[in-house]
Design an enzyme around this catalytic site. Structure first.
Site, PDB file in Angstrom:
ATOM      1  N   VAL A  18       0.829  -1.269   0.036  1.00 50.07           N
ATOM      2  CA  VAL A  18      -0.024  -0.119  -0.223  1.00 50.07           C
ATOM      3  C   VAL A  18       0.836   1.434   0.057  1.00 50.07           C
ATOM      4  O   VAL A  18       0.681   2.151  -0.676  1.00 50.07           O
ATOM      5  CB  VAL A  18      -1.065   0.118   1.181  1.00 50.07           C
ATOM      6  CG1 VAL A  18      -1.911   1.364   1.221  1.00 50.07           C
ATOM      7  CG2 VAL A  18      -1.831  -1.256   1.265  1.00 50.07           C
ATOM      8  N   LYS A 110      -6.672  -2.037  10.131  1.00 49.16           N
ATOM      9  CA  LYS A 110      -7.884  -2.621  10.653  1.00 49.16           C
ATOM     10  C   LYS A 110      -7.551  -3.454  12.004  1.00 49.16           C
ATOM     11  O   LYS A 110      -8.426  -3.246  13.068  1.00 49.16           O
ATOM     12  CB  LYS A 110      -8.483  -3.355   9.394  1.00 49.16           C
ATOM     13  CG  LYS A 110      -7.683  -4.614   9.231  1.00 49.16           C
ATOM     14  CD  LYS A 110      -7.783  -4.873   7.488  1.00 49.16           C
ATOM     15  CE  LYS A 110      -6.859  -5.545   7.117  1.00 49.16           C
ATOM     16  NZ  LYS A 110      -6.781  -5.850   5.672  1.00 49.16           N
ATOM     17  N   GLY A 139     -11.062  -1.660   1.311  1.00 42.24           N
ATOM     18  CA  GLY A 139     -10.113  -1.103   0.168  1.00 42.24           C
ATOM     19  C   GLY A 139     -10.524   0.353  -0.390  1.00 42.24           C
ATOM     20  O   GLY A 139     -10.550   1.271   0.487  1.00 42.24           O
ATOM     21  N   GLU A 195      -2.339 -14.863   0.982  1.00 44.33           N
ATOM     22  CA  GLU A 195      -1.072 -14.493   1.318  1.00 44.33           C
ATOM     23  C   GLU A 195      -0.407 -16.030   1.474  1.00 44.33           C
ATOM     24  O   GLU A 195      -1.060 -16.900   1.592  1.00 44.33           O
ATOM     25  CB  GLU A 195      -0.853 -13.731   2.604  1.00 44.33           C
ATOM     26  CG  GLU A 195      -1.409 -12.405   2.335  1.00 44.33           C
ATOM     27  CD  GLU A 195      -1.215 -11.391   3.391  1.00 44.33           C
ATOM     28  OE1 GLU A 195      -0.214 -11.628   4.129  1.00 44.33           O
ATOM     29  OE2 GLU A 195      -2.061 -10.613   3.584  1.00 44.33           O
ATOM     30  N   ASP A 206      -9.666 -11.505   9.540  1.00 43.38           N
ATOM     31  CA  ASP A 206      -9.654  -9.954   8.721  1.00 43.38           C
ATOM     32  C   ASP A 206     -10.934  -9.650   8.640  1.00 43.38           C
ATOM     33  O   ASP A 206     -11.392  -8.322   8.851  1.00 43.38           O
ATOM     34  CB  ASP A 206      -8.981 -10.402   7.256  1.00 43.38           C
ATOM     35  CG  ASP A 206      -8.933  -9.056   6.493  1.00 43.38           C
ATOM     36  OD1 ASP A 206      -8.359  -8.416   6.576  1.00 43.38           O
ATOM     37  OD2 ASP A 206      -9.940  -8.884   5.624  1.00 43.38           O
ATOM     38  N   LYS A 210     -13.037  -5.968  10.303  1.00 48.02           N
ATOM     39  CA  LYS A 210     -13.475  -4.892   9.469  1.00 48.02           C
ATOM     40  C   LYS A 210     -15.089  -4.947   9.930  1.00 48.02           C
ATOM     41  O   LYS A 210     -15.836  -3.764  10.083  1.00 48.02           O
ATOM     42  CB  LYS A 210     -13.565  -5.580   7.771  1.00 48.02           C
ATOM     43  CG  LYS A 210     -12.096  -5.315   7.337  1.00 48.02           C
ATOM     44  CD  LYS A 210     -12.210  -5.982   6.131  1.00 48.02           C
ATOM     45  CE  LYS A 210     -10.871  -5.789   5.409  1.00 48.02           C
ATOM     46  NZ  LYS A 210     -10.514  -6.804   4.316  1.00 48.02           N
ATOM     47  N   GLY A 312      -5.468  -4.597  -2.391  1.00 49.22           N
ATOM     48  CA  GLY A 312      -4.694  -4.074  -3.559  1.00 49.22           C
ATOM     49  C   GLY A 312      -3.896  -2.943  -3.168  1.00 49.22           C
ATOM     50  O   GLY A 312      -4.704  -2.179  -2.703  1.00 49.22           O
TER      51      GLY A 312
HETATM   52  P1  NDP Z   1       3.310  -4.875   3.665  1.00 53.69           P
HETATM   53  O1  NDP Z   1       3.658  -5.970   4.421  1.00 53.69           O
HETATM   54  O2  NDP Z   1       3.243  -4.908   2.132  1.00 53.69           O
HETATM   55  O3  NDP Z   1       4.216  -3.575   3.832  1.00 53.69           O
HETATM   56  C1  NDP Z   1       4.758  -3.169   5.412  1.00 53.69           C
HETATM   57  C2  NDP Z   1       5.477  -2.128   5.448  1.00 53.69           C
HETATM   58  O4  NDP Z   1       5.674  -1.595   6.843  1.00 53.69           O
HETATM   59  C3  NDP Z   1       6.820  -2.247   4.807  1.00 53.69           C
HETATM   60  O5  NDP Z   1       7.337  -1.412   4.027  1.00 53.69           O
HETATM   61  C4  NDP Z   1       7.462  -2.570   5.813  1.00 53.69           C
HETATM   62  O6  NDP Z   1       9.007  -2.159   5.662  1.00 53.69           O
HETATM   63  C5  NDP Z   1       7.194  -1.689   6.895  1.00 53.69           C
HETATM   64  N1  NDP Z   1       7.529  -2.094   8.232  1.00 53.69           N
HETATM   65  C6  NDP Z   1       7.009  -3.172   8.864  1.00 53.69           C
HETATM   66  N2  NDP Z   1       7.765  -3.410  10.251  1.00 53.69           N
HETATM   67  C7  NDP Z   1       8.148  -2.052  10.425  1.00 53.69           C
HETATM   68  C8  NDP Z   1       8.752  -1.350  11.423  1.00 53.69           C
HETATM   69  N3  NDP Z   1       8.808  -2.344  12.845  1.00 53.69           N
HETATM   70  N4  NDP Z   1       9.059  -0.309  11.267  1.00 53.69           N
HETATM   71  C9  NDP Z   1       9.004   0.409  10.259  1.00 53.69           C
HETATM   72  N5  NDP Z   1       8.485  -0.014   9.186  1.00 53.69           N
HETATM   73  C10 NDP Z   1       8.073  -1.420   9.215  1.00 53.69           C
HETATM   74  O7  NDP Z   1       1.879  -4.459   3.992  1.00 53.69           O
HETATM   75  P2  NDP Z   1       0.738  -3.869   3.230  1.00 53.69           P
HETATM   76  O8  NDP Z   1       1.030  -2.543   2.469  1.00 53.69           O
HETATM   77  O9  NDP Z   1      -0.261  -5.014   2.335  1.00 53.69           O
HETATM   78  O10 NDP Z   1      -0.651  -3.544   4.340  1.00 53.69           O
HETATM   79  C11 NDP Z   1      -0.342  -2.327   5.122  1.00 53.69           C
HETATM   80  C12 NDP Z   1      -1.497  -1.896   6.050  1.00 53.69           C
HETATM   81  O11 NDP Z   1      -2.494  -1.741   5.120  1.00 53.69           O
HETATM   82  C13 NDP Z   1      -1.876  -3.193   6.911  1.00 53.69           C
HETATM   83  O12 NDP Z   1      -2.406  -2.465   8.211  1.00 53.69           O
HETATM   84  C14 NDP Z   1      -2.933  -3.691   6.036  1.00 53.69           C
HETATM   85  O13 NDP Z   1      -4.067  -4.363   6.880  1.00 53.69           O
HETATM   86  C15 NDP Z   1      -3.824  -2.859   5.520  1.00 53.69           C
HETATM   87  N6  NDP Z   1      -4.512  -2.832   4.281  1.00 53.69           N
HETATM   88  C16 NDP Z   1      -3.727  -3.654   3.178  1.00 53.69           C
HETATM   89  C17 NDP Z   1      -4.441  -3.947   1.987  1.00 53.69           C
HETATM   90  C18 NDP Z   1      -3.848  -4.785   0.777  1.00 53.69           C
HETATM   91  O14 NDP Z   1      -4.504  -4.777  -0.013  1.00 53.69           O
HETATM   92  N7  NDP Z   1      -2.416  -5.049   1.078  1.00 53.69           N
HETATM   93  C19 NDP Z   1      -5.824  -3.461   1.991  1.00 53.69           C
HETATM   94  C20 NDP Z   1      -6.361  -2.877   3.111  1.00 53.69           C
HETATM   95  C21 NDP Z   1      -5.429  -2.597   4.081  1.00 53.69           C
HETATM   96  P3  NDP Z   1       9.861  -3.038   4.543  1.00 53.69           P
HETATM   97  O15 NDP Z   1       9.596  -2.587   3.277  1.00 53.69           O
HETATM   98  O16 NDP Z   1      11.224  -2.636   4.817  1.00 53.69           O
HETATM   99  O17 NDP Z   1       9.829  -4.364   4.689  1.00 53.69           O
HETATM  100  N1  HSE Z   2      -6.358  -9.779   2.768  1.00 53.65           N
HETATM  101  C1  HSE Z   2      -7.393  -8.790   2.723  1.00 53.65           C
HETATM  102  C2  HSE Z   2      -8.568  -9.356   1.700  1.00 53.65           C
HETATM  103  C3  HSE Z   2      -6.623  -7.607   2.253  1.00 53.65           C
HETATM  104  O1  HSE Z   2      -8.223 -10.484   0.866  1.00 53.65           O
HETATM  105  O2  HSE Z   2      -9.509  -8.704   1.480  1.00 53.65           O
HETATM  106  C4  HSE Z   2      -7.625  -6.442   2.236  1.00 53.65           C
HETATM  107  O3  HSE Z   2      -8.016  -6.132   3.351  1.00 53.65           O
END
Ligand code: NDP
Ligand code: HSE
Length: 437
Positions: A18, A110, A139, A195, A206, A210, A312
């Site tokens: 994200v 969330k 999303g 995942e 999850d 929500k 996404g």
């Molecule tokens: P990712 O695992 O892709 O990214 C997580 C990021 O956080 C990475 O950049 C990671 O660093 C960084 N990170 C992890 N631990 C630490 C730390 N201790 N200190 C600093 N940075 C840290 O997660 P997503 O982008 O998929 O998800 C992010 C949020 O968005 C979550 O809360 C998720 O539930 C929410 N979300 C995600 C959706 C999705 O479709 N992916 C949809 C809706 C909500 P590094 O890059 O160096 O590993």
């Molecule tokens: N794992 C979640 C899903 C990501 O499949 O909907 C979005 O929150």
């Protein structure tokens, strides 16, 4: 484009799926965003776990990366903190610090909001700061702002949604191809939906997070993930899907939040996540692939449907950007977003009191009196049978029974009693039924 106004300065925590798309949209739409806000947005730091990690062609100065998220949050030159890391700690500490210091927060987290949203809301009140979290549920779909603002003149009675894309993909695939759960999960993994560890999705954690966020907003009551009844969808079989089809239904993992009287007549809230059969004519039945949709019922507005991409990087970043714009505008105008509305303090109704319908498939001995005995168990627990279908197999028969609505506790007790009958060889499946089948 120069607005003449000083920039609104952003700290980004997380630059993964994200976060990287947030960076891209901030870069690609910089001019339009400046025009819409009335001041430019300036990214002043990005906290990640591994600053040296290759991040493709991300349009950003590598000097902005740091591992010191707390230090970044505390900097005087940060106005808005965007958290897209996830998890409870250390995100809670970072966001509480930011809000307490009067910085605006935009988060997609969330899990944290559902487990301990109260701490964030309290910190926002203390710091007189904005807390936005549109991306945390469904999303890209604009859903929380309508619940938090547009519907505040109305009384929401029920929210029914498909809020997990991964499980919707799996169930849609099972419905389309007749595949079993394992095969459909494999396909979801191959396509990058599920995942490596799909537990949070397939076991309903999850969706439960929500559901808690939606129920809190809809019913002006603090609801946490622990208040949500949760049943995953790993037990849904190809036979269940086929049986649903025979009834003109499909199976979806639903989140259902509703208000209504409890057993003592007191107004209360029931929140649950479980797989359920719904008629193919139901608006949620046609929501396929990894899409999300949420059906909101309110007294004056009637029925509303919200549909779109629930996961996404880019769709989720769209929701994050919307919140950033709102927070930046508020800062410039010296105003705040609507604060938490939790005045109703409605109690949580236990799952046993939720009125649902069941679809029960059981293998029984095919002899005289069996049907009457089975029907007697339903009658004993005051559960009314709507339909019965029987198909014979030598000395055994399969019975498929669909009930009328009854308290979940009565239905559970019925199933328990059926299990103890020696004429019942096995209970192949028990599924809840929603909508007018
Ligand atoms: P990712 O695992 O892709 O990214 C997580 C990021 O956080 C990475 O950049 C990671 O660093 C960084 N990170 C992890 N631990 C630490 C730390 N201790 N200190 C600093 N940075 C840290 O997660 P997503 O982008 O998929 O998800 C992010 C949020 O968005 C979550 O809360 C998720 O539930 C929410 N979300 C995600 C959706 C999705 O479709 N992916 C949809 C809706 C909500 P590094 O890059 O160096 O590993
Ligand atoms: N794992 C979640 C899903 C990501 O499949 O909907 C979005 O929150």
């Amino acid at each position: 484009m120069s607005s003449g106004k000083p920039a609104v300065r952003l700290a980004l925590l997380g630059c993964g799926t994200v976060g990287s798309e947030v960076v891209r949209l901030l870069h690609d739409q910089a001019e339009d965003l400046t025009a819409r806000i009335g001041a430019p947005l300036e990214l002043v730091g990005i906290a990640v776990r591994r600053p040296g990690r290759r991040r493709g062609d991300l349009p950003v100065d590598p000097g902005l990366f740091t591992t010191d998220a707390l230090g970044l949050v505390k900097r005087d030159d940060v106005d808005v903190v965007i958290e897209v890391v996830g998890g409870i700690e250390p995100s809670r500490t970072w966001l509480t610090e930011a809000l307490g210091a009067g910085k605006s927060v935009v988060t997609a987290n969330k899990a944290l909001l559902a487990e301990d949203g109260a701490t964030l809301h309290d910190a926002a009140t203390r710091g007189d700061a904005d807390l936005y979290y549109e991306a945390s549920v469904a999303g890209a779909i604009p859903l929380l702002r309508p619940l938090r603002e547009s519907l505040h003149g109305d009384r929401v009675t029920r929210v029914t949604g498909i809020v997990n894309g991964t499980t919707n993909f799996i169930l849609s695939s099972m419905d389309a191809t007749g595949a079993g759960f394992g095969e459909a999960l494999e396909e979801a993994t191959d396509l990058g939906y599920a995942e490596a560890d799909p537990t949070a999705d397939v076991e309903g954690f999850d969706a439960a997070a929500k559901a808690a966020i939606l129920a809190s907003l809809a019913f002006h009551t603090r609801v946490t993930a622990a208040d949500v009844f949760r049943e995953g969808m790993t037990g849904v079989t190809a036979a269940d899907v086929a049986s649903a089809k025979e009834m003109g239904c499909t199976i979806k993992l639903l989140c259902i939040a509703e208000r209504g009287p409890d057993s003592t007549g007191q107004e209360s809230v029931s929140v649950r996540v479980h797989p359920a059969m719904i008629p193919r004519s139901h608006p949620l039945a046609s929501v396929g692939d990894a899409f999300n949709a949420v059906f909101v019922e309110a007294e004056a507005a009637g029925q509303l449907m919200f549909y779109g991409r629930g996961a996404g990087g880019t769709p989720t970043a769209s929701a994050v950007l919307g919140d950033i714009v709102a927070a930046a505008r508020n800062r410039l105008a010296g105003t705040r977003a609507p604060s938490e509305s939790a005045y109703a303090h409605l109690p949580i109704r236990p799952i046993g009191e939720a009125v649902t319908r069941y679809h029960i498939s059981l293998d029984v001995a095919d002899r005289q009196g069996v049907l009457a005995t089975v029907a007697g168990v339903f009658a004993k627990h005051e559960v009314s049978i709507a339909t019965v279908r029987q198909s014979g197999r030598d000395e055994d028969a399969t019975l498929v029974i669909v009930t009328h609505g009854a308290p979940d506790a009565n239905l559970a007790a019925t199933v328990e009693d059926l299990r103890s009958l020696d004429i019942v060889r096995s209970i192949a499946s028990v599924l809840r039924v929603e909508g007018g089948v």
